[in-house]
Design a protein around this motif. Structure first.
Motif, PDB file in Angstrom:
ATOM      1  N   SER A 165       0.835  -1.208   0.000  1.00 42.37           N
ATOM      2  CA  SER A 165       0.000   0.000   0.000  1.00 42.37           C
ATOM      3  C   SER A 165       0.865   1.252   0.000  1.00 42.37           C
ATOM      4  O   SER A 165       0.554   2.244  -0.677  1.00 42.37           O
ATOM      5  N   TYR A 166       1.965   1.225   0.776  1.00 47.36           N
ATOM      6  CA  TYR A 166       2.882   2.374   0.807  1.00 47.36           C
ATOM      7  C   TYR A 166       3.494   2.622  -0.579  1.00 47.36           C
ATOM      8  O   TYR A 166       3.550   3.763  -1.067  1.00 47.36           O
ATOM      9  N   SER A 167       3.942   1.554  -1.254  1.00 52.68           N
ATOM     10  CA  SER A 167       4.520   1.698  -2.593  1.00 52.68           C
ATOM     11  C   SER A 167       3.491   2.228  -3.584  1.00 52.68           C
ATOM     12  O   SER A 167       3.786   3.109  -4.413  1.00 52.68           O
ATOM     13  N   ARG A 168       2.265   1.729  -3.482  1.00 51.17           N
ATOM     14  CA  ARG A 168       1.223   2.163  -4.414  1.00 51.17           C
ATOM     15  C   ARG A 168       0.892   3.640  -4.231  1.00 51.17           C
ATOM     16  O   ARG A 168       0.754   4.396  -5.206  1.00 51.17           O
ATOM     17  N   GLU A 198      13.820   3.598   0.005  1.00 53.58           N
ATOM     18  CA  GLU A 198      14.325   2.255   0.245  1.00 53.58           C
ATOM     19  C   GLU A 198      14.454   1.966   1.742  1.00 53.58           C
ATOM     20  O   GLU A 198      14.189   0.853   2.200  1.00 53.58           O
ATOM     21  N   ALA A 199      14.879   2.974   2.487  1.00 52.68           N
ATOM     22  CA  ALA A 199      15.027   2.754   3.935  1.00 52.68           C
ATOM     23  C   ALA A 199      13.684   2.437   4.589  1.00 52.68           C
ATOM     24  O   ALA A 199      13.581   1.554   5.449  1.00 52.68           O
ATOM     25  N   VAL A 200      12.634   3.138   4.130  1.00 47.54           N
ATOM     26  CA  VAL A 200      11.305   2.877   4.686  1.00 47.54           C
ATOM     27  C   VAL A 200      10.823   1.495   4.281  1.00 47.54           C
ATOM     28  O   VAL A 200      10.232   0.744   5.082  1.00 47.54           O
ATOM     29  N   LEU A 201      11.070   1.112   3.015  1.00 44.89           N
ATOM     30  CA  LEU A 201      10.669  -0.222   2.566  1.00 44.89           C
ATOM     31  C   LEU A 201      11.402  -1.306   3.344  1.00 44.89           C
ATOM     32  O   LEU A 201      10.826  -2.340   3.710  1.00 44.89           O
ATOM     33  N   GLN A 202      12.668  -1.074   3.627  1.00 40.45           N
ATOM     34  CA  GLN A 202      13.427  -2.057   4.397  1.00 40.45           C
ATOM     35  C   GLN A 202      12.885  -2.189   5.817  1.00 40.45           C
ATOM     36  O   GLN A 202      12.756  -3.294   6.349  1.00 40.45           O
ATOM     37  N   THR A 252      15.749   8.024  12.938  1.00 35.65           N
ATOM     38  CA  THR A 252      16.947   8.466  12.182  1.00 35.65           C
ATOM     39  C   THR A 252      16.793   8.315  10.681  1.00 35.65           C
ATOM     40  O   THR A 252      17.788   8.325   9.948  1.00 35.65           O
ATOM     41  N   GLN A 253      15.552   8.170  10.188  1.00 33.84           N
ATOM     42  CA  GLN A 253      15.322   8.103   8.749  1.00 33.84           C
ATOM     43  C   GLN A 253      14.813   9.468   8.272  1.00 33.84           C
ATOM     44  O   GLN A 253      13.848   9.997   8.827  1.00 33.84           O
ATOM     45  N   SER A 254      15.438  10.009   7.236  1.00 31.97           N
ATOM     46  CA  SER A 254      15.020  11.312   6.698  1.00 31.97           C
ATOM     47  C   SER A 254      13.791  11.098   5.815  1.00 31.97           C
ATOM     48  O   SER A 254      13.901  10.622   4.673  1.00 31.97           O
ATOM     49  N   LEU A 255      12.624  11.411   6.345  1.00 28.04           N
ATOM     50  CA  LEU A 255      11.373  11.159   5.635  1.00 28.04           C
ATOM     51  C   LEU A 255      11.011  12.369   4.789  1.00 28.04           C
ATOM     52  O   LEU A 255      11.006  13.508   5.268  1.00 28.04           O
TER      53      LEU A 255
END
Length: 670
Positions: free
Chosen positions: A7-10, A21-25, A39-42
């Motif tokens: 759902s996030y990718s869509r 990629e960091a969020v997908l991982q 520590t993820q730059s969103l």
């Protein structure tokens, strides 16, 4: 969680951006119920997609977004999505440099979200913008689920602390608040100390590193200790109430099981009684058939005895006729007579033994019959005592019903008296109002006439002064000034009189409101009396329930006695099978005992039916009393509405009269 990732990718592709990629991982390695993006730059697109997903997400309970370098737009999008979420309990926004927009979005989140229990906002700048922080505090005051709030290193000044104090006064859910390393100062500390007496849920407040004096810190610590003790006591009471509720539920279940077991045993005993009665009836039939057979045997033996007696008489007659012929056989006859005498003696001894045995059996049977009669007498005495108890309970029910009726009649009389008093008060107030209005109208008319006459005189003076203007101009000016002063005094006096009259009317309205409050107090007292009557009725119902249980126990005792009696009768019948003559009397006695027991059972059934009817009558009386009470409350509400309408009509009339009076047209503009 794979569905969450897809759902996030869509959503990212629909918005025209690539998913990070960091969020997908992180979503691929997502533990159960926790999303950690620390520590993820969103980016803004990622925040928009996550906000849309969090609106309908039901699996996540913890969301960690610390040190994510969120922008104001991204923060707003994420928090908008969290407003509709109902499952997230823990939210971490540490080190994101949130500013005015973030503080406002957090205030909106706290107002709308009803699931977040822990919120971490360490290392942000929420306190720099006072208006935005006030919005955040308003959301905190309206929130009812947040229990832990971390505001360390947020540049909160004494004004922000005052806003927090106001929020804590209205908040009733927050338990832990961390304000370390801010700029609260002395004023902010005092504001927080002043708000703590009105907050009873906050039991931990950290103020280290805020330049707060030690006495303020001690006051805060004392208040926290007090709230902590209250919190522990509340938790203990909750646990105790939970345990007590479980115990009560267990007791209710056990009671229901015992009642069901008792009903089953009662049904089994009834079935056993029915089977035993059927078996006893069959046994009685068999015994009657055996009696008929023994009677036929006895009749046959009597016939044989008569035949032998007749034969003996013939033989004696023949012996007398043939005495001469039997002289030769005298020796044989003597021997035969000796033998017959021996046999007759033996028969007499056997008959005596049989007679003594029958007498012993008869005495034993009479003793057993006396014991059974004593048992029946005891049962009859118990039944009479039960009837007396039922009669006493009926008398108590009648007395209580009479008391309830008398109280209802007294309550109705009191209500009628209060109604008449209220009506009389309303009539008196109406009469006084009419008299005051008439007096005021007359006074105003007289003042108006006086003013008109004064104006006419002034007009005449003006005309005369215009004619003599050339000669006495200075005198005319002085007269005109005096006239204007007198006019101003008259207007001021009229205004004072009007204000006094309005104050008098307000006093009347206050008295009417006091009378209405007294009527409401009497109504509340009537409600209390009705509640006491209901409690008395419930107590009587409990007493009736106890009497019903007593009747059931007596029925059980009667059934046990009946079983014992049937067993005793069967044993007596087995022992007295050889006593043919006494068996019928014993059977008739047992039949009379059965009839008495049946009559007793019928009487018990009649008593139970009368008791049920009395209970139904009481329930119907209680229902009628509730209906009357409801009608009285509706009537009281209607009277209140009528009084309010009359008061509003009176106020409107007074205002309309004051606004339409001629003095208003003469008064100077403000």
């Amino acid at each position: 969680m794979e569905e969450f990732r897809r759902s996030y990718s869509r959503l990212c592709k629909e918005s025209g951006s690539e998913p990070q990629e960091a969020v997908l991982q992180q979503l691929h390695q997502l533990p159960r119920g926790r999303l950690d993006l620390a520590t993820q730059s969103l980016t803004v697109d990622t925040c928009r997609a996550l906000g849309k997903l969090l609106q309908s997400q039901t699996l996540l309970t913890e969301l960690v977004l610390s040190d994510c370098m969120l922008s104001e737009e991204g923060t707003t999008l994420l928090l908008q999505g969290l407003c509709a979420n109902t499952v997230i309990r823990f939210l971490d926004l540490k080190g994101n440099n949130l500013r005015a927009a973030g503080a406002e979005a957090l205030g909106k989140l706290l107002r709308q979200n009803q699931s977040i229990q822990s919120l971490t906002l360490e290392w942000n700048n929420l306190g720099t913008w006072e208006d935005a922080f006030a919005t955040f505090c308003g959301g905190l005051a309206a929130n009812s689920t947040l229990q832990q709030l971390d505001l360390r290193n947020n540049q909160i000044s004494h004004k922000g602390a005052e806003e927090l104090a106001l929020a804590l006064k209205g908040n009733a859910a927050l338990q832990q608040l961390d304000l370390r390393w801010n700029n609260v100062g002395l004023l902010g500390g005092r504001a927080l100390v002043n708000c703590l007496p009105s907050n009873r849920t906050l039991w931990r407040l950290d103020l280290a590193g805020n330049n707060v004096p030690s006495d303020v810190l001690r006051a805060v610590e004392q208040a926290m200790e007090h709230n902590r003790d209250r919190h522990t006591a509340f938790q203990e009471t909750q646990t105790r109430t939970h345990l007590l509720s479980k115990e009560v539920q267990y007791l209710q279940e056990e009671k229901s099981k015992q009642f069901l077991d008792l009903m089953e045993t009662i049904d089994k005993q009834r079935e056993e009684m029915a089977r035993s009665s059927q078996a006893s009836a069959a046994r009685v039939g068999q015994l009657q058939e055996a009696l008929k057979e023994r009677h036929s045997i006895i009749n046959a033996l009597k016939a044989k005895l008569q035949m032998t007696e007749a034969a003996l008489a013939l033989s004696e007659q023949k012996s007398q006729d043939l005495g001469e012929l039997l002289a030769t056989a005298e020796q044989e006859r003597l021997s035969l007579s000796q033998r017959e005498e021996k046999e007759r003696r033996l028969e007499q001894q056997e008959a005596a033994e049989r007679e003594s045995k029958l007498l012993r059996d008869l005495s034993a049977a009479t003793e057993k019959n006396l014991l059974l009669r004593n048992q029946v007498d005891e049962l009859e005495r118990k039944l009479k005592s039960q009837q007396e108890e039922l009669f006493l309970t009926r008398q108590e029910l009648t007395n209580t019903s009479a008391e309830l009726k008398i109280r209802v009649v007294q309550a109705e009389e009191r209500l009628d008296v209060e109604k008449r008093r209220a009506r009389q008060n309303m009539e008196d107030s109406e009469k006084l109002r009419f008299k005051e209005v008439e007096h005021m109208t007359r006074h105003l008319e007289e003042s108006e006439r006086a003013m008109q006459e004064r104006l006419q005189r002034l007009e005449a003076l003006r005309l005369s002064l215009e004619e003599e203007l050339s000669r006495v101009k200075a005198a005319a000016l002085s007269e005109r000034g005096q006239a204007e002063e007198e006019l101003i005094k008259a207007r001021n006096q009229a205004r004072l009189e009007e204000q006094q009259h309005l104050a008098h009317l307000e006093e009347k309205l206050r008295l009417l409101a006091q009378a209405r409050d007294e009527a409401q107090g009497t109504c509340i007292q009537q409600k209390q009396t009705v509640a006491e009557a209901q409690a008395r009725a419930s107590h009587l119902s409990l007493q009736v329930e106890g009497q019903r249980r007593r009747i059931e126990e007596l029925q059980q005792e009667l059934s046990n006695k009946d079983q014992e009696k049937v067993a005793e009768v069967t044993r007596v019948r087995v022992e007295l099978q050889e006593q043919m003559g006494r068996l019928r009397a014993e059977l008739t006695a047992q039949e009379t005992l059965r009839e008495k027991v049946a009559a007793l059972e019928r009487q018990l059934k009649v008593i139970a039916s009368d008791h049920r009817e009395a209970l139904l009558d009481k329930e119907s009386e209680n229902a009628s009393l509730r209906e009357k009470l409801r009608l009285k409350e509706a009537e009281i509400a209607r009277i209140r509405d009528e009084e309010a309408q009359r008061a509003s009509f009176l106020q409107n009339a007074v205002l309309a009269y004051v606004q339409g009076s001629p003095l208003r047209s003469l008064s100077p503009p403000k």
